[in-house]
Design a protein around this motif. Structure first.
Motif, mmCIF file in Angstrom:
data_model
loop_
_atom_site.group_PDB
_atom_site.id
_atom_site.type_symbol
_atom_site.label_atom_id
_atom_site.label_comp_id
_atom_site.label_asym_id
_atom_site.label_seq_id
_atom_site.Cartn_x
_atom_site.Cartn_y
_atom_site.Cartn_z
ATOM 1 N N ILE A 61 -3.469 -8.476 -12.811
ATOM 2 C CA ILE A 61 -4.574 -8.046 -12.073
ATOM 3 C C ILE A 61 -4.405 -7.300 -10.578
ATOM 4 O O ILE A 61 -4.042 -6.188 -10.050
ATOM 5 N N ASN A 62 -4.213 -8.345 -10.151
ATOM 6 C CA ASN A 62 -3.748 -7.994 -8.006
ATOM 7 C C ASN A 62 -2.519 -7.882 -8.444
ATOM 8 O O ASN A 62 -2.691 -7.300 -7.039
ATOM 9 N N LYS A 63 -1.194 -7.730 -8.930
ATOM 10 C CA LYS A 63 0.014 -7.476 -8.598
ATOM 11 C C LYS A 63 0.125 -5.491 -8.628
ATOM 12 O O LYS A 63 0.659 -5.672 -8.016
ATOM 13 N N VAL A 64 -0.838 -5.651 -10.118
ATOM 14 C CA VAL A 64 -0.329 -3.719 -10.314
ATOM 15 C C VAL A 64 -1.651 -3.216 -8.735
ATOM 16 O O VAL A 64 -1.054 -2.329 -8.898
ATOM 17 N N ASN A 65 -2.652 -4.137 -8.547
ATOM 18 C CA ASN A 65 -3.662 -3.878 -7.255
ATOM 19 C C ASN A 65 -2.852 -3.387 -5.770
ATOM 20 O O ASN A 65 -2.592 -2.353 -5.124
ATOM 21 N N SER A 66 -2.115 -4.615 -5.977
ATOM 22 C CA SER A 66 -1.165 -4.952 -4.508
ATOM 23 C C SER A 66 -0.358 -3.248 -4.647
ATOM 24 O O SER A 66 0.225 -2.607 -3.487
ATOM 25 N N CYS A 67 0.413 -3.107 -6.181
ATOM 26 C CA CYS A 67 1.438 -1.894 -5.697
ATOM 27 C C CYS A 67 0.589 -0.819 -5.470
ATOM 28 O O CYS A 67 1.298 0.342 -5.196
ATOM 29 N N LEU A 68 -0.214 -0.911 -6.070
ATOM 30 C CA LEU A 68 -1.333 0.885 -6.288
ATOM 31 C C LEU A 68 -1.271 1.683 -5.054
ATOM 32 O O LEU A 68 -1.471 2.228 -4.237
ATOM 33 N N ILE A 69 -1.873 -0.216 -3.823
ATOM 34 C CA ILE A 69 -2.949 0.465 -2.339
ATOM 35 C C ILE A 69 -1.253 0.316 -2.121
ATOM 36 O O ILE A 69 -1.287 1.093 -1.094
ATOM 37 N N ALA A 70 -0.311 -0.016 -2.212
ATOM 38 C CA ALA A 70 1.218 0.426 -0.997
ATOM 39 C C ALA A 70 1.690 1.782 -1.299
ATOM 40 O O ALA A 70 2.117 2.163 -0.671
ATOM 41 N N VAL A 71 1.360 2.164 -2.877
ATOM 42 C CA VAL A 71 2.032 4.330 -2.727
ATOM 43 C C VAL A 71 0.643 4.771 -1.976
ATOM 44 O O VAL A 71 0.938 5.943 -2.433
ATOM 45 N N LYS A 72 0.087 3.968 -2.345
ATOM 46 C CA LYS A 72 -1.250 4.951 -1.740
ATOM 47 C C LYS A 72 -1.558 5.512 -0.136
ATOM 48 O O LYS A 72 -1.374 7.120 -0.118
ATOM 49 N N PRO A 73 -0.293 5.548 0.797
ATOM 50 C CA PRO A 73 0.023 6.290 1.941
ATOM 51 C C PRO A 73 0.519 7.609 1.080
ATOM 52 O O PRO A 73 0.472 8.588 2.185
ATOM 53 N N LYS A 74 1.557 7.760 0.690
ATOM 54 C CA LYS A 74 2.184 8.304 0.047
ATOM 55 C C LYS A 74 1.379 9.632 -1.203
ATOM 56 O O LYS A 74 1.287 10.813 -0.685
ATOM 57 N N LEU A 75 0.619 9.124 -1.948
ATOM 58 C CA LEU A 75 -1.115 9.706 -2.453
ATOM 59 C C LEU A 75 -1.297 10.943 -1.265
ATOM 60 O O LEU A 75 -1.946 11.883 -1.655
ATOM 61 N N GLU A 76 -1.596 10.076 -0.040
ATOM 62 C CA GLU A 76 -2.359 10.506 0.966
ATOM 63 C C GLU A 76 -1.568 12.431 1.455
ATOM 64 O O GLU A 76 -2.277 13.119 1.603
ATOM 65 N N GLU A 77 -0.562 11.985 1.521
ATOM 66 C CA GLU A 77 0.378 12.463 2.160
ATOM 67 C C GLU A 77 0.818 13.635 1.309
ATOM 68 O O GLU A 77 0.489 14.982 1.434
ATOM 69 N N HIS A 78 1.002 13.577 -0.284
ATOM 70 C CA HIS A 78 0.808 14.657 -1.309
ATOM 71 C C HIS A 78 -0.030 15.369 -1.249
ATOM 72 O O HIS A 78 -0.006 16.577 -1.685
ATOM 73 N N PHE A 79 -1.298 14.439 -1.723
ATOM 74 C CA PHE A 79 -2.518 15.273 -1.904
ATOM 75 C C PHE A 79 -3.088 16.173 -0.658
ATOM 76 O O PHE A 79 -4.476 16.658 -1.009
ATOM 77 N N LYS A 80 -2.744 15.439 1.041
ATOM 78 C CA LYS A 80 -3.867 16.103 1.681
ATOM 79 C C LYS A 80 -4.904 14.958 2.128
ATOM 80 O O LYS A 80 -5.357 15.817 2.438
ATOM 81 N N LEU A 81 -5.356 14.050 1.739
ATOM 82 C CA LEU A 81 -6.371 13.305 1.344
ATOM 83 C C LEU A 81 -5.925 12.213 2.331
ATOM 84 O O LEU A 81 -5.636 11.400 2.196
ATOM 85 N N GLU A 82 -7.834 11.450 1.762
ATOM 86 C CA GLU A 82 -7.970 10.698 3.184
ATOM 87 C C GLU A 82 -8.267 8.922 2.124
ATOM 88 O O GLU A 82 -9.321 10.324 1.788
ATOM 89 N N LEU A 83 -7.412 8.578 1.770
ATOM 90 C CA LEU A 83 -8.008 7.705 0.643
ATOM 91 C C LEU A 83 -8.651 6.368 1.373
ATOM 92 O O LEU A 83 -8.015 5.513 2.154
ATOM 93 N N THR A 84 -9.672 5.998 0.407
ATOM 94 C CA THR A 84 -9.778 4.129 1.131
ATOM 95 C C THR A 84 -9.063 2.714 0.167
ATOM 96 O O THR A 84 -8.585 2.366 0.746
ATOM 97 N N ASP A 85 -9.324 3.313 -0.484
ATOM 98 C CA ASP A 85 -9.238 2.230 -1.937
ATOM 99 C C ASP A 85 -8.471 2.604 -2.996
ATOM 100 O O ASP A 85 -8.835 3.887 -3.179
ATOM 101 N N CYS A 86 -8.827 1.920 -3.640
ATOM 102 C CA CYS A 86 -8.419 2.200 -5.228
ATOM 103 C C CYS A 86 -9.585 1.398 -6.398
ATOM 104 O O CYS A 86 -9.797 -0.134 -6.367
ATOM 105 N N GLU A 87 -9.875 1.807 -7.297
ATOM 106 C CA GLU A 87 -10.894 0.827 -7.795
ATOM 107 C C GLU A 87 -9.647 -0.331 -9.397
ATOM 108 O O GLU A 87 -8.732 0.319 -9.034
ATOM 109 N N THR A 88 -10.197 -1.145 -9.478
ATOM 110 C CA THR A 88 -10.079 -2.259 -10.396
ATOM 111 C C THR A 88 -8.902 -1.411 -11.366
ATOM 112 O O THR A 88 -9.492 -0.789 -11.959
ATOM 113 N N PRO A 89 -7.472 -2.489 -11.264
ATOM 114 C CA PRO A 89 -6.595 -1.398 -12.610
ATOM 115 C C PRO A 89 -8.006 -1.080 -13.863
ATOM 116 O O PRO A 89 -7.974 -2.560 -13.935
#
Length: 202
Positions: A67-95
């Motif tokens: 769970i922690n490994k996947v969560n880390s991978c998702l958080i790492a891609v957050k800046p690209k998601l923010e740029e793509h969707f023009k959003l400010e994101l805080t975190d993600c739910e537990t995978p």
């Protein structure tokens, strides 16, 4: 069936080989061998319940390490998601680690809800993310499944296209992300087992 690149042209976020095949195999095997429970949906009273007429899936209780490994991978891609969707994101739910077997499905739905009795966590959702651990194919094999297409609705704003569903060809390692209000479904599994990871950014 459209390939992943097609969905990029419609505004979705796609990363091929987000996970390599070795990692997909490892998590898929762990999910298969873990305790599996029926997945729930948000009911009309704002509480989660198992309604297999709407969502017939199992979720796997994998290790905290996974769970922690996947969560880390998702958080790492957050800046690209923010740029793509023009959003400010805080975190993600537990995978969540999902296992679909023959006959399993999830009817059309969106991942956000703004009704008064909906949990705040669901109201806060902005971007859904799905990681495929197995591939859709006509072949038989442990890493393949038939049916089970992830199908999106309303991607083209023209009223003539609003009810048309575009089905994604699932590939092991693929990440696809989309705004939570987009309607989508998982069509019934015909054979094999479909393994995915899902999470929601807020």
């Amino acid at each position: 069936m459209p390939k992943a690149d097609f969905f990029t042209s419609l505004g979705l976020f796609v990363v091929k080989d987000f996970f390599d095949l070795e990692l997909c195999d490892k998590i898929r095997i762990e999910s298969r061998d873990a305790v599996n429970n029926a997945a729930s949906v948000l009911g009309k009273d704002g509480k989660y319940e198992v309604i297999e007429e709407i969502r017939k899936i199992k979720y796997s209780q994998v290790s905290e390490e996974t769970i922690n490994k996947v969560n880390s991978c998702l958080i790492a891609v957050k800046p690209k998601l923010e740029e793509h969707f023009k959003l400010e994101l805080t975190d993600c739910e537990t995978p969540q680690f999902l296992r679909y077997t023959k006959g399993d499905f999830y009817l059309p739905h969106s991942d956000s809800c703004n009704t008064d009795n909906a949990p705040q966590s669901v109201k806060n959702r902005q971007v859904s993310a799905v990681i495929f651990l197995s591939s859709e194919s006509e072949e038989l094999g442990e890493e393949y499944y038939g049916g089970g297409a992830l199908t999106f609705y309303g991607l083209i704003k023209d009223p003539l296209w609003q009810k048309y569903g575009f089905s994604l060809n699932g590939e092991a390692g693929l990440l696809i992300a989309f705004r939570c209000e987009i309607w989508h479904e998982v069509e019934p599994i015909i054979f094999g087992e479909r393994y995915t990871i899902v999470s929601w950014f807020f």
